[in-house]
Every structure is written in structure tokens, then in C-alpha cells.
Design a protein around this motif. Structure first.
Motif, PDB file in Angstrom:
ATOM      1  N   LEU A 180       0.836  -1.207   0.000  1.00  0.00           N
ATOM      2  CA  LEU A 180       0.000   0.000   0.000  1.00  0.00           C
ATOM      3  C   LEU A 180       0.863   1.248   0.000  1.00  0.00           C
ATOM      4  O   LEU A 180       0.571   2.226   0.658  1.00  0.00           O
ATOM      5  CB  LEU A 180      -0.931  -0.016   1.224  1.00  0.00           C
ATOM      6  CG  LEU A 180      -1.872  -1.211   1.335  1.00  0.00           C
ATOM      7  CD1 LEU A 180      -2.559  -1.238   2.692  1.00  0.00           C
ATOM      8  CD2 LEU A 180      -2.884  -1.197   0.214  1.00  0.00           C
ATOM      9  N   GLY A 181       1.951   1.198  -0.746  1.00  0.00           N
ATOM     10  CA  GLY A 181       2.889   2.303  -0.767  1.00  0.00           C
ATOM     11  C   GLY A 181       3.778   2.285   0.462  1.00  0.00           C
ATOM     12  O   GLY A 181       3.669   1.412   1.312  1.00  0.00           O
ATOM     13  N   ALA A 182       4.666   3.210   0.551  1.00  0.00           N
ATOM     14  CA  ALA A 182       5.571   3.345   1.701  1.00  0.00           C
ATOM     15  C   ALA A 182       6.363   2.062   1.961  1.00  0.00           C
ATOM     16  O   ALA A 182       6.623   1.708   3.100  1.00  0.00           O
ATOM     17  CB  ALA A 182       4.810   3.778   2.950  1.00  0.00           C
ATOM     18  N   GLY A 183       6.724   1.325   0.890  1.00  0.00           N
ATOM     19  CA  GLY A 183       7.608   0.172   1.043  1.00  0.00           C
ATOM     20  C   GLY A 183       6.960  -1.133   1.425  1.00  0.00           C
ATOM     21  O   GLY A 183       7.632  -2.122   1.620  1.00  0.00           O
ATOM     22  N   GLY A 184       5.662  -1.196   1.536  1.00  0.00           N
ATOM     23  CA  GLY A 184       4.978  -2.436   1.882  1.00  0.00           C
ATOM     24  C   GLY A 184       4.799  -2.573   3.382  1.00  0.00           C
ATOM     25  O   GLY A 184       5.482  -1.932   4.173  1.00  0.00           O
ATOM     26  N   GLN A 185       3.874  -3.425   3.758  1.00  0.00           N
ATOM     27  CA  GLN A 185       3.544  -3.621   5.156  1.00  0.00           C
ATOM     28  C   GLN A 185       3.515  -5.123   5.453  1.00  0.00           C
ATOM     29  O   GLN A 185       3.101  -5.914   4.609  1.00  0.00           O
ATOM     30  CB  GLN A 185       2.166  -3.028   5.483  1.00  0.00           C
ATOM     31  CG  GLN A 185       2.050  -1.547   5.239  1.00  0.00           C
ATOM     32  CD  GLN A 185       1.972  -1.176   3.769  1.00  0.00           C
ATOM     33  OE1 GLN A 185       1.293  -1.813   3.001  1.00  0.00           O
ATOM     34  NE2 GLN A 185       2.706  -0.143   3.380  1.00  0.00           N
ATOM     35  N   VAL A 186       3.926  -5.488   6.661  1.00  0.00           N
ATOM     36  CA  VAL A 186       3.909  -6.876   7.105  1.00  0.00           C
ATOM     37  C   VAL A 186       3.158  -6.933   8.430  1.00  0.00           C
ATOM     38  O   VAL A 186       3.512  -6.235   9.376  1.00  0.00           O
ATOM     39  CB  VAL A 186       5.336  -7.438   7.287  1.00  0.00           C
ATOM     40  CG1 VAL A 186       5.281  -8.867   7.799  1.00  0.00           C
ATOM     41  CG2 VAL A 186       6.118  -7.352   5.987  1.00  0.00           C
ATOM     42  N   GLY A 187       2.108  -7.723   8.481  1.00  0.00           N
ATOM     43  CA  GLY A 187       1.324  -7.875   9.700  1.00  0.00           C
ATOM     44  C   GLY A 187       0.173  -6.887   9.768  1.00  0.00           C
ATOM     45  O   GLY A 187       0.184  -5.819   9.151  1.00  0.00           O
ATOM     46  N   ILE A 188      -0.827  -7.275  10.515  1.00  0.00           N
ATOM     47  CA  ILE A 188      -2.057  -6.492  10.607  1.00  0.00           C
ATOM     48  C   ILE A 188      -1.815  -5.102  11.180  1.00  0.00           C
ATOM     49  O   ILE A 188      -2.399  -4.123  10.726  1.00  0.00           O
ATOM     50  CB  ILE A 188      -3.114  -7.263  11.416  1.00  0.00           C
ATOM     51  CG1 ILE A 188      -3.490  -8.538  10.655  1.00  0.00           C
ATOM     52  CG2 ILE A 188      -4.348  -6.408  11.670  1.00  0.00           C
ATOM     53  CD1 ILE A 188      -4.321  -9.518  11.439  1.00  0.00           C
ATOM     54  N   ALA A 189      -0.942  -4.983  12.163  1.00  0.00           N
ATOM     55  CA  ALA A 189      -0.692  -3.666  12.768  1.00  0.00           C
ATOM     56  C   ALA A 189      -0.126  -2.687  11.743  1.00  0.00           C
ATOM     57  O   ALA A 189      -0.574  -1.533  11.665  1.00  0.00           O
ATOM     58  CB  ALA A 189       0.246  -3.798  13.964  1.00  0.00           C
ATOM     59  N   GLU A 190       0.844  -3.135  10.937  1.00  0.00           N
ATOM     60  CA  GLU A 190       1.423  -2.247   9.921  1.00  0.00           C
ATOM     61  C   GLU A 190       0.395  -1.905   8.844  1.00  0.00           C
ATOM     62  O   GLU A 190       0.338  -0.765   8.375  1.00  0.00           O
ATOM     63  CB  GLU A 190       2.654  -2.886   9.271  1.00  0.00           C
ATOM     64  CG  GLU A 190       3.887  -2.854  10.141  1.00  0.00           C
ATOM     65  CD  GLU A 190       5.121  -3.345   9.409  1.00  0.00           C
ATOM     66  OE1 GLU A 190       5.146  -3.369   8.156  1.00  0.00           O
ATOM     67  OE2 GLU A 190       6.096  -3.705  10.106  1.00  0.00           O
ATOM     68  N   ILE A 191      -0.412  -2.888   8.443  1.00  0.00           N
ATOM     69  CA  ILE A 191      -1.447  -2.639   7.439  1.00  0.00           C
ATOM     70  C   ILE A 191      -2.449  -1.626   7.984  1.00  0.00           C
ATOM     71  O   ILE A 191      -2.804  -0.654   7.304  1.00  0.00           O
ATOM     72  CB  ILE A 191      -2.142  -3.954   7.032  1.00  0.00           C
ATOM     73  CG1 ILE A 191      -1.142  -4.892   6.351  1.00  0.00           C
ATOM     74  CG2 ILE A 191      -3.342  -3.668   6.121  1.00  0.00           C
ATOM     75  CD1 ILE A 191      -1.648  -6.315   6.160  1.00  0.00           C
ATOM     76  N   SER A 192      -2.897  -1.827   9.196  1.00  0.00           N
ATOM     77  CA  SER A 192      -3.847  -0.920   9.828  1.00  0.00           C
ATOM     78  C   SER A 192      -3.275   0.492   9.932  1.00  0.00           C
ATOM     79  O   SER A 192      -3.951   1.469   9.595  1.00  0.00           O
ATOM     80  CB  SER A 192      -4.216  -1.447  11.213  1.00  0.00           C
ATOM     81  OG  SER A 192      -5.056  -0.549  11.880  1.00  0.00           O
ATOM     82  N   ASP A 193      -2.032   0.597  10.383  1.00  0.00           N
ATOM     83  CA  ASP A 193      -1.398   1.912  10.512  1.00  0.00           C
ATOM     84  C   ASP A 193      -1.295   2.609   9.162  1.00  0.00           C
ATOM     85  O   ASP A 193      -1.548   3.818   9.065  1.00  0.00           O
ATOM     86  CB  ASP A 193      -0.005   1.778  11.132  1.00  0.00           C
ATOM     87  CG  ASP A 193      -0.038   1.404  12.592  1.00  0.00           C
ATOM     88  OD1 ASP A 193      -1.116   1.461  13.218  1.00  0.00           O
ATOM     89  OD2 ASP A 193       1.032   1.031  13.116  1.00  0.00           O
ATOM     90  N   ARG A 194      -0.929   1.865   8.126  1.00  0.00           N
ATOM     91  CA  ARG A 194      -0.772   2.465   6.799  1.00  0.00           C
ATOM     92  C   ARG A 194      -2.114   2.955   6.259  1.00  0.00           C
ATOM     93  O   ARG A 194      -2.220   4.044   5.705  1.00  0.00           O
ATOM     94  CB  ARG A 194      -0.143   1.462   5.832  1.00  0.00           C
ATOM     95  CG  ARG A 194      -0.031   1.965   4.420  1.00  0.00           C
ATOM     96  CD  ARG A 194       0.886   3.183   4.324  1.00  0.00           C
ATOM     97  NE  ARG A 194       0.884   3.657   2.958  1.00  0.00           N
ATOM     98  CZ  ARG A 194       0.888   4.929   2.611  1.00  0.00           C
ATOM     99  NH1 ARG A 194       0.947   5.870   3.528  1.00  0.00           N
ATOM    100  NH2 ARG A 194       0.869   5.283   1.358  1.00  0.00           N
ATOM    101  N   LEU A 195      -3.156   2.139   6.396  1.00  0.00           N
ATOM    102  CA  LEU A 195      -4.475   2.566   5.938  1.00  0.00           C
ATOM    103  C   LEU A 195      -4.950   3.800   6.690  1.00  0.00           C
ATOM    104  O   LEU A 195      -5.477   4.745   6.097  1.00  0.00           O
ATOM    105  CB  LEU A 195      -5.485   1.425   6.093  1.00  0.00           C
ATOM    106  CG  LEU A 195      -5.364   0.293   5.090  1.00  0.00           C
ATOM    107  CD1 LEU A 195      -6.205  -0.897   5.513  1.00  0.00           C
ATOM    108  CD2 LEU A 195      -5.762   0.764   3.695  1.00  0.00           C
ATOM    109  N   SER A 196      -4.753   3.805   7.993  1.00  0.00           N
ATOM    110  CA  SER A 196      -5.166   4.940   8.809  1.00  0.00           C
ATOM    111  C   SER A 196      -4.424   6.205   8.383  1.00  0.00           C
ATOM    112  O   SER A 196      -5.031   7.277   8.235  1.00  0.00           O
ATOM    113  CB  SER A 196      -4.906   4.633  10.280  1.00  0.00           C
ATOM    114  OG  SER A 196      -5.289   5.718  11.077  1.00  0.00           O
TER     115      SER A 196
END
Length: 71
Positions: free
Chosen positions: A41-57
Motif C-alpha cells: 500500500l505504498g511506503a515500502g509495503g507492510q507486514v502484519g495487521i498492525a502495519e497494514i492498519s497503521d498504513r491505511l489509517s
């Protein structure tokens, strides 16, 4: 499972994800992602629900509203 049943389950997960994101319920993403999920989701990718949630927020917090359309 197989065939049509698999398709319905996948569509159901996609719809649930869209509803969660549209309602800004990022803490509920564990209902549709495994704990070790990865996204790009941009910003280098996310691993794990916490990172995904933070990026979406972070990304969607700039907007007043947003909406998915599923056909």
C-alpha cells in the motif's frame, strides 16, 4: 470446498475488507487477514495487521470520506 463455494468465500472476504476500510474499522482487519499478511500500500509495503492498519489509517486519514464499489 471447491468451485462456487470458494468463489463465494473469497468474494465475502473482499466485501468484508471493503466495509471495514470504508468504515475506518482498521482494528478489525484481523477478521479478513492472517496475522502474517503482507500488502503493498505504498511506503515500502507492510507486514502484519498492525502495519497494514497503521498504513491505511495514515493514508486515508487525509480524506473526509471514501468508498469502495464492488460489482
Amino acid at each position: 470446498m471447491g468451485g462456487e463455494a470458494d468463489r463465494r468465500e473469497i468474494v465475502g472476504l473482499a466485501e468484508a475488507y471493503c466495509r471495514m476500510v470504508d468504515a475506518a474499522e482498521f482494528d478489525s482487519l484481523g477478521e479478513v487477514f492472517t496475522p502474517d499478511a503482507t500488502t503493498e500500500l505504498g511506503a515500502g509495503g507492510q507486514v502484519g495487521i498492525a502495519e497494514i492498519s497503521d498504513r491505511l489509517s495514515e493514508a486515508l486519514g487525509k480524506f473526509v470520506s471514501w468508498e469502495h464499489s464492488i460489482e
